[in-house]
Design a protein around this motif. Structure first.
Motif, PDB file in Angstrom:
ATOM      1  N   CYS A 171      13.304  14.873 -26.918  1.00 48.14           N
ATOM      2  CA  CYS A 171      15.604  15.037 -27.175  1.00 48.14           C
ATOM      3  C   CYS A 171      15.408  16.886 -27.322  1.00 48.14           C
ATOM      4  O   CYS A 171      14.672  17.441 -28.520  1.00 48.14           O
ATOM      5  CB  CYS A 171      15.518  14.426 -28.757  1.00 48.14           C
TER       6      CYS A 171
ATOM      7  N   HIS B  47      17.979  17.573 -28.961  1.00 48.19           N
ATOM      8  CA  HIS B  47      18.994  18.236 -30.212  1.00 48.19           C
ATOM      9  C   HIS B  47      17.333  17.989 -30.917  1.00 48.19           C
ATOM     10  O   HIS B  47      17.838  19.221 -32.164  1.00 48.19           O
ATOM     11  CB  HIS B  47      20.037  17.004 -30.037  1.00 48.19           C
ATOM     12  N   CYS B  48      17.080  17.332 -31.053  1.00 47.59           N
ATOM     13  CA  CYS B  48      15.306  17.549 -32.545  1.00 47.59           C
ATOM     14  C   CYS B  48      14.717  17.187 -32.049  1.00 47.59           C
ATOM     15  O   CYS B  48      13.347  17.686 -33.414  1.00 47.59           O
ATOM     16  CB  CYS B  48      16.096  15.670 -33.563  1.00 47.59           C
TER      17      CYS B  48
ATOM     18  N   ASN C 205      10.014  10.945 -27.555  1.00 45.26           N
ATOM     19  CA  ASN C 205      10.393   8.978 -27.220  1.00 45.26           C
ATOM     20  C   ASN C 205      10.311   8.828 -26.789  1.00 45.26           C
ATOM     21  O   ASN C 205       9.864   9.337 -25.086  1.00 45.26           O
ATOM     22  CB  ASN C 205      11.861   9.574 -27.083  1.00 45.26           C
TER      23      ASN C 205
ATOM     24  N   ASP D 104      18.767   7.275 -25.239  1.00 37.65           N
ATOM     25  CA  ASP D 104      19.675   8.086 -25.876  1.00 37.65           C
ATOM     26  C   ASP D 104      18.451   8.926 -26.942  1.00 37.65           C
ATOM     27  O   ASP D 104      17.570   8.190 -27.215  1.00 37.65           O
ATOM     28  CB  ASP D 104      20.423   7.198 -26.898  1.00 37.65           C
ATOM     29  N   CYS D 105      18.471   9.590 -28.251  1.00 34.70           N
ATOM     30  CA  CYS D 105      16.954   9.674 -28.748  1.00 34.70           C
ATOM     31  C   CYS D 105      17.151   8.734 -29.903  1.00 34.70           C
ATOM     32  O   CYS D 105      17.349   8.259 -30.381  1.00 34.70           O
ATOM     33  CB  CYS D 105      17.090  10.714 -29.695  1.00 34.70           C
TER      34      CYS D 105
ATOM     35  N   CYS E 206      18.170  10.640 -33.201  1.00 41.69           N
ATOM     36  CA  CYS E 206      19.029  11.308 -33.909  1.00 41.69           C
ATOM     37  C   CYS E 206      20.518  10.542 -33.297  1.00 41.69           C
ATOM     38  O   CYS E 206      21.757  11.605 -32.942  1.00 41.69           O
ATOM     39  CB  CYS E 206      19.937  12.290 -32.979  1.00 41.69           C
ATOM     40  N   LYS E 207      19.633   9.690 -32.021  1.00 41.55           N
ATOM     41  CA  LYS E 207      20.897   9.262 -31.516  1.00 41.55           C
ATOM     42  C   LYS E 207      21.925  10.069 -30.130  1.00 41.55           C
ATOM     43  O   LYS E 207      22.665   8.927 -29.759  1.00 41.55           O
ATOM     44  CB  LYS E 207      21.622   8.210 -32.171  1.00 41.55           C
ATOM     45  N   GLN E 208      21.588  10.782 -30.183  1.00 40.74           N
ATOM     46  CA  GLN E 208      22.103  11.857 -28.840  1.00 40.74           C
ATOM     47  C   GLN E 208      21.423  11.539 -27.770  1.00 40.74           C
ATOM     48  O   GLN E 208      20.386  11.109 -27.423  1.00 40.74           O
ATOM     49  CB  GLN E 208      21.878  13.258 -30.020  1.00 40.74           C
ATOM     50  N   ALA E 209      22.106  11.781 -26.497  1.00 38.99           N
ATOM     51  CA  ALA E 209      21.457  11.536 -25.374  1.00 38.99           C
ATOM     52  C   ALA E 209      20.397  12.672 -24.877  1.00 38.99           C
ATOM     53  O   ALA E 209      20.293  14.113 -25.137  1.00 38.99           O
ATOM     54  CB  ALA E 209      22.793  12.409 -23.990  1.00 38.99           C
TER      55      ALA E 209
ATOM     56  N   THR F  77      21.806  15.643 -20.701  1.00 43.41           N
ATOM     57  CA  THR F  77      22.766  16.087 -21.642  1.00 43.41           C
ATOM     58  C   THR F  77      23.567  17.510 -19.758  1.00 43.41           C
ATOM     59  O   THR F  77      24.725  17.232 -20.045  1.00 43.41           O
ATOM     60  CB  THR F  77      22.539  17.548 -22.641  1.00 43.41           C
TER      61      THR F  77
END
Length: 148
Positions: free
Chosen positions: A9, A11-12, A16, A28-29, A32-35, A38
């Motif tokens: 990911c 972001h975090c 995954n 999504d991750c 953290c549930k973000q894409a 990006t």
């Protein structure tokens, strides 16, 4: 049975598992549930995050080693940003600020900036010193270096 890939990911930095067939479906991750993708370069100025992306992601990682004071780096930045949108989700596009992450620049023997380096399975497989000025040129160079 479809192939599962490990994707880190942006972001975090959690690893995954993603089905290869699902890469283009905006996964999504799990943490953290973000894409996971990006369409923008990921800043990897932290050595641990850099290491995780390069060694744990099962997609190639294209890295721009750059510095904020470098004119050619700033000139290439918009093209690199646009290239990220065309290379993802099959290539992770990242940037390393060699001023903020001097140890990474030294570890990879970066002698001129900008320098593009392509990593596959944790290993550097290609390097391009100097600015590439169009998104198509950057994407074409990266794709040409990928193992067949």
């Amino acid at each position: 049975m479809s192939e599962t890939l490990h994707i880190v990911c942006p972001h975090c930095h959690t690893t995954n598992r993603v089905q290869k067939a699902q890469l283009a479906s905006a996964p999504d991750c799990g943490k953290c549930k973000q894409a996971l993708f990006t369409g923008h370069p990921v800043a990897l100025d932290d050595e641990a995050a850099f290491e995780r992306h390069v060694t744990r992601s099962q997609i190639p990682v294209l890295v721009d080693f750059w510095a904020p004071w470098c004119g050619p780096c700033r000139m290439m930045a918009p093209a690199y940003e646009q290239a990220a949108a065309s290379l993802e989700p099959h290539v992770r596009v990242a940037k390393v600020d060699t001023e903020a992450a001097q140890a990474l620049g030294a570890r990879y023997n970066i002698r001129s900036i900008p320098t593009l380096a392509l990593f596959v399975d944790g290993r550097e497989v290609a390097r391009q010193p100097g600015a590439l000025t169009s998104p198509a040129q950057i994407a074409q160079w990266a794709r040409a270096q990928l193992p067949r």
